[in-house]
Design an enzyme around this catalytic site. Structure first.
Site, PDB file in Angstrom:
ATOM      1  N   LYS A   1       3.911   6.348  -8.218  1.00 44.49           N
ATOM      2  CA  LYS A   1       3.344   6.054  -9.232  1.00 44.49           C
ATOM      3  C   LYS A   1       2.366   7.132  -9.680  1.00 44.49           C
ATOM      4  O   LYS A   1       2.405   7.595 -10.980  1.00 44.49           O
ATOM      5  CB  LYS A   1       2.574   4.818  -9.212  1.00 44.49           C
ATOM      6  CG  LYS A   1       3.188   3.487  -8.863  1.00 44.49           C
ATOM      7  CD  LYS A   1       2.386   2.364  -8.656  1.00 44.49           C
ATOM      8  CE  LYS A   1       1.142   2.321  -7.779  1.00 44.49           C
ATOM      9  NZ  LYS A   1       1.877   2.462  -6.339  1.00 44.49           N
TER      10      LYS A   1
ATOM     11  N   ARG B   1      -1.388  -2.806   2.826  1.00 44.11           N
ATOM     12  CA  ARG B   1      -1.360  -2.666   1.441  1.00 44.11           C
ATOM     13  C   ARG B   1       0.502  -2.984   0.890  1.00 44.11           C
ATOM     14  O   ARG B   1       0.472  -3.672   0.121  1.00 44.11           O
ATOM     15  CB  ARG B   1      -1.485  -1.186   0.969  1.00 44.11           C
ATOM     16  CG  ARG B   1      -2.981  -0.634   1.003  1.00 44.11           C
ATOM     17  CD  ARG B   1      -3.037   0.566   1.166  1.00 44.11           C
ATOM     18  NE  ARG B   1      -2.539   1.349   0.362  1.00 44.11           N
ATOM     19  CZ  ARG B   1      -2.133   2.703   0.517  1.00 44.11           C
ATOM     20  NH1 ARG B   1      -2.613   3.173   1.636  1.00 44.11           N
ATOM     21  NH2 ARG B   1      -2.006   3.391  -0.386  1.00 44.11           N
TER      22      ARG B   1
ATOM     23  N   ARG C   1      -1.640  -5.866 -11.061  1.00 48.25           N
ATOM     24  CA  ARG C   1      -1.194  -5.954  -9.816  1.00 48.25           C
ATOM     25  C   ARG C   1      -1.045  -7.314  -9.345  1.00 48.25           C
ATOM     26  O   ARG C   1      -0.786  -7.678  -8.292  1.00 48.25           O
ATOM     27  CB  ARG C   1      -2.182  -5.271  -9.009  1.00 48.25           C
ATOM     28  CG  ARG C   1      -1.573  -3.825  -8.347  1.00 48.25           C
ATOM     29  CD  ARG C   1      -2.941  -3.284  -7.295  1.00 48.25           C
ATOM     30  NE  ARG C   1      -2.601  -2.724  -6.220  1.00 48.25           N
ATOM     31  CZ  ARG C   1      -2.604  -1.309  -6.402  1.00 48.25           C
ATOM     32  NH1 ARG C   1      -2.674  -0.828  -7.565  1.00 48.25           N
ATOM     33  NH2 ARG C   1      -2.163  -0.531  -5.381  1.00 48.25           N
TER      34      ARG C   1
ATOM     35  N   ARG D   1      -6.594  10.396   2.160  1.00 48.53           N
ATOM     36  CA  ARG D   1      -7.338   9.193   1.785  1.00 48.53           C
ATOM     37  C   ARG D   1      -7.653   8.312   2.850  1.00 48.53           C
ATOM     38  O   ARG D   1      -6.786   7.897   3.944  1.00 48.53           O
ATOM     39  CB  ARG D   1      -6.313   8.345   0.615  1.00 48.53           C
ATOM     40  CG  ARG D   1      -6.799   8.302  -0.807  1.00 48.53           C
ATOM     41  CD  ARG D   1      -5.868   7.896  -1.644  1.00 48.53           C
ATOM     42  NE  ARG D   1      -5.314   6.333  -1.645  1.00 48.53           N
ATOM     43  CZ  ARG D   1      -4.568   6.125  -2.414  1.00 48.53           C
ATOM     44  NH1 ARG D   1      -4.208   6.692  -3.403  1.00 48.53           N
ATOM     45  NH2 ARG D   1      -4.330   4.668  -2.196  1.00 48.53           N
TER      46      ARG D   1
ATOM     47  N   ARG E   1       0.473  12.422   2.928  1.00 55.93           N
ATOM     48  CA  ARG E   1      -0.157  12.611   1.661  1.00 55.93           C
ATOM     49  C   ARG E   1      -1.387  13.329   1.663  1.00 55.93           C
ATOM     50  O   ARG E   1      -2.301  13.098   2.497  1.00 55.93           O
ATOM     51  CB  ARG E   1      -0.371  11.283   0.968  1.00 55.93           C
ATOM     52  CG  ARG E   1      -1.195  11.733  -0.526  1.00 55.93           C
ATOM     53  CD  ARG E   1      -1.203  10.475  -1.553  1.00 55.93           C
ATOM     54  NE  ARG E   1      -1.720   9.179  -0.813  1.00 55.93           N
ATOM     55  CZ  ARG E   1      -1.719   8.055  -1.561  1.00 55.93           C
ATOM     56  NH1 ARG E   1      -0.998   8.106  -2.907  1.00 55.93           N
ATOM     57  NH2 ARG E   1      -1.810   6.878  -1.064  1.00 55.93           N
TER      58      ARG E   1
HETATM   59  P1  AP5 Z   1       2.051   8.767  -4.940  1.00 54.65           P
HETATM   60  O1  AP5 Z   1       2.306   9.278  -6.097  1.00 54.65           O
HETATM   61  O2  AP5 Z   1       0.436   9.147  -4.361  1.00 54.65           O
HETATM   62  O3  AP5 Z   1       2.375   7.279  -4.748  1.00 54.65           O
HETATM   63  P2  AP5 Z   1       1.500   5.979  -5.394  1.00 54.65           P
HETATM   64  O4  AP5 Z   1       2.735   5.151  -5.695  1.00 54.65           O
HETATM   65  O5  AP5 Z   1       0.720   6.571  -6.467  1.00 54.65           O
HETATM   66  O6  AP5 Z   1       0.691   5.711  -4.184  1.00 54.65           O
HETATM   67  P3  AP5 Z   1      -0.663   4.912  -3.904  1.00 54.65           P
HETATM   68  O7  AP5 Z   1      -0.987   4.903  -2.320  1.00 54.65           O
HETATM   69  O8  AP5 Z   1      -1.582   5.701  -4.799  1.00 54.65           O
HETATM   70  O9  AP5 Z   1      -0.434   3.474  -4.313  1.00 54.65           O
HETATM   71  P4  AP5 Z   1      -1.244   2.301  -4.280  1.00 54.65           P
HETATM   72  O10 AP5 Z   1      -0.981   1.369  -4.978  1.00 54.65           O
HETATM   73  O11 AP5 Z   1      -1.332   1.969  -2.699  1.00 54.65           O
HETATM   74  O12 AP5 Z   1      -2.890   2.854  -4.348  1.00 54.65           O
HETATM   75  P5  AP5 Z   1      -3.726   2.838  -5.583  1.00 54.65           P
HETATM   76  O13 AP5 Z   1      -4.611   4.186  -5.539  1.00 54.65           O
HETATM   77  O14 AP5 Z   1      -3.297   2.260  -6.952  1.00 54.65           O
HETATM   78  O15 AP5 Z   1       2.989   9.506  -3.569  1.00 54.65           O
HETATM   79  C1  AP5 Z   1       2.828   9.033  -2.429  1.00 54.65           C
HETATM   80  C2  AP5 Z   1       3.135  10.652  -1.501  1.00 54.65           C
HETATM   81  O16 AP5 Z   1       4.584  10.961  -1.503  1.00 54.65           O
HETATM   82  C3  AP5 Z   1       2.491  11.690  -2.066  1.00 54.65           C
HETATM   83  O17 AP5 Z   1       2.032  12.606  -0.752  1.00 54.65           O
HETATM   84  C4  AP5 Z   1       3.577  12.481  -2.929  1.00 54.65           C
HETATM   85  O18 AP5 Z   1       3.569  13.800  -3.155  1.00 54.65           O
HETATM   86  C5  AP5 Z   1       4.772  11.953  -2.132  1.00 54.65           C
HETATM   87  N1  AP5 Z   1       6.100  11.834  -3.096  1.00 54.65           N
HETATM   88  C6  AP5 Z   1       5.907  11.198  -4.141  1.00 54.65           C
HETATM   89  N2  AP5 Z   1       7.043  11.048  -4.727  1.00 54.65           N
HETATM   90  C7  AP5 Z   1       8.065  11.556  -3.620  1.00 54.65           C
HETATM   91  C8  AP5 Z   1       9.513  11.844  -3.793  1.00 54.65           C
HETATM   92  N3  AP5 Z   1      10.331  11.535  -4.568  1.00 54.65           N
HETATM   93  N4  AP5 Z   1       9.966  12.373  -2.539  1.00 54.65           N
HETATM   94  C9  AP5 Z   1       9.159  12.833  -1.633  1.00 54.65           C
HETATM   95  N5  AP5 Z   1       7.783  12.685  -1.462  1.00 54.65           N
HETATM   96  C10 AP5 Z   1       7.185  11.952  -2.668  1.00 54.65           C
HETATM   97  O19 AP5 Z   1      -4.818   1.713  -5.163  1.00 54.65           O
HETATM   98  C11 AP5 Z   1      -5.812   1.633  -3.864  1.00 54.65           C
HETATM   99  C12 AP5 Z   1      -6.621   0.552  -3.691  1.00 54.65           C
HETATM  100  O20 AP5 Z   1      -7.234   0.183  -4.733  1.00 54.65           O
HETATM  101  C13 AP5 Z   1      -5.624  -0.655  -3.562  1.00 54.65           C
HETATM  102  O21 AP5 Z   1      -5.302  -0.953  -2.083  1.00 54.65           O
HETATM  103  C14 AP5 Z   1      -6.725  -1.624  -3.845  1.00 54.65           C
HETATM  104  O22 AP5 Z   1      -7.508  -1.941  -2.886  1.00 54.65           O
HETATM  105  C15 AP5 Z   1      -7.387  -1.193  -5.115  1.00 54.65           C
HETATM  106  N6  AP5 Z   1      -6.803  -1.501  -6.477  1.00 54.65           N
HETATM  107  C16 AP5 Z   1      -6.054  -0.348  -7.279  1.00 54.65           C
HETATM  108  N7  AP5 Z   1      -5.819  -1.133  -8.194  1.00 54.65           N
HETATM  109  C17 AP5 Z   1      -6.080  -2.353  -8.309  1.00 54.65           C
HETATM  110  C18 AP5 Z   1      -5.711  -3.385  -9.024  1.00 54.65           C
HETATM  111  N8  AP5 Z   1      -4.854  -3.248 -10.088  1.00 54.65           N
HETATM  112  N9  AP5 Z   1      -6.187  -4.811  -8.382  1.00 54.65           N
HETATM  113  C19 AP5 Z   1      -6.884  -4.711  -7.453  1.00 54.65           C
HETATM  114  N10 AP5 Z   1      -7.004  -3.737  -6.388  1.00 54.65           N
HETATM  115  C20 AP5 Z   1      -6.660  -2.580  -7.006  1.00 54.65           C
HETATM  116 MG    MG Z   2      -1.573   6.423  -6.733  1.00 54.12          MG
END
Ligand code: AP5
Ligand code: MG
Length: 214
Positions: free
Chosen positions: A14, A172, A89, A161, A128
């Site tokens: 994402k 997660r 979410r 992270r 990552r």
């Molecule tokens: P990346 O692009 O970082 O993936 P992502 O989908 O953004 O993964 P996240 O871990 O950020 O998602 P998340 O939903 O767990 O975390 P968030 O920060 O939203 O890619 C991942 C890795 O893969 C990178 O190293 C990248 O280089 C690599 N990659 C990408 N594409 C690739 C490809 N095609 N091939 C190979 N490698 C690739 O949320 C974190 C926490 O915050 C949650 O757990 C929760 O506690 C809280 N939170 C956030 N939003 C909410 C909400 N709306 N409601 C409640 N709690 C929330």
């Molecule tokens: Mg992310």
């Protein structure tokens, strides 16, 4: 231009795709995860409340994230559109978003569901790294920086992270399946959902997304 929602499991890309969309469409990325991590870094009241949930791989309470997004969507840079990364979410978050978007006279144009299998997600998240300075994203194997531990763009330090530990990633993923995956069904009736194969080359995935948005 309207809003784009990026749905997808942790590690589905994402953030990676949102950053590319931001550059190509000149509309902001609204990542609730990034905003919450910033609040944690700044040790605000909200940050302290959110940290306990985030460290466990749980979801931060709906009212907290809904409040953040509602405020952010009113900023001037969202006038031409916006990319929601990691929000909504849960069903209550999606319902709140419907209300807020209506209130502000905006619209959700597309919901992209990024699909990757679990094995690949574990590999992606454990490798990552992100830049402490500018937030640029890397992967030790799939997208390595030119110099180990240093950002190519701003020479900042690359960090892992706190929630990218195997056990937390598993929690997660469980929470994604339980609370977030049902949103694909929630939006299906609107005809705005597109499934995107999100494994393989990052630029190829981006090209497919661009085509879907046209
Ligand atoms: P990346 O692009 O970082 O993936 P992502 O989908 O953004 O993964 P996240 O871990 O950020 O998602 P998340 O939903 O767990 O975390 P968030 O920060 O939203 O890619 C991942 C890795 O893969 C990178 O190293 C990248 O280089 C690599 N990659 C990408 N594409 C690739 C490809 N095609 N091939 C190979 N490698 C690739 O949320 C974190 C926490 O915050 C949650 O757990 C929760 O506690 C809280 N939170 C956030 N939003 C909410 C909400 N709306 N409601 C409640 N709690 C929330
Ligand atoms: Mg992310």
């Amino acid at each position: 231009m309207r809003g784009i929602i990026l749905l997808g499991a942790p590690g589905s890309g994402k953030g990676t795709q949102a950053k590319k969309l931001t550059e190509s469409l000149s509309i902001p990325q609204i990542s609730t995860g990034d905003m919450l991590r910033e609040a944690v870094r700044n040790d605000t009241g909200m940050g302290r409340k959110a940290k306990a949930f985030m460290d466990q791989g749980g979801l931060v309470p709906d009212e907290v994230v809904i409040g953040i997004v509602k405020e952010r969507l009113q900023a001037k840079d969202c006038e031409k559109g916006f990319i929601l990364d990691g929000f909504p979410r849960t069903i209550p978050q999606a319902q709140a978003l419907d209300r807020v978007v209506k209130e502000l006279g905006k619209e959700i144009g597309s919901v992209l569901s990024l699909e990757v299998d679990e094995e690949e997600i574990m590999e992606r998240l454990s490798g990552r790294r992100s830049c402490a300075g500018c937030g640029a994203m890397y992967h030790v194997r799939f997208n390595p920086p030119k110099e180990e531990g240093r950002c190519d763009k701003c020479v900042g330090t690359l960090l892992q992270r706190d929630d990218d530990k195997e056990e937390t990633i598993r929690t997660r993923l469980v929470n994604y399946k339980k609370s977030t995956e049902p949103l694909i069904e929630y939006y299906r009736g609107s005809g705005k959902v597109h499934a995107v194969k999100a494994s393989g080359n990052i630029d190829t995935i981006f090209a497919n997304i661009t085509k879907l948005l046209q």
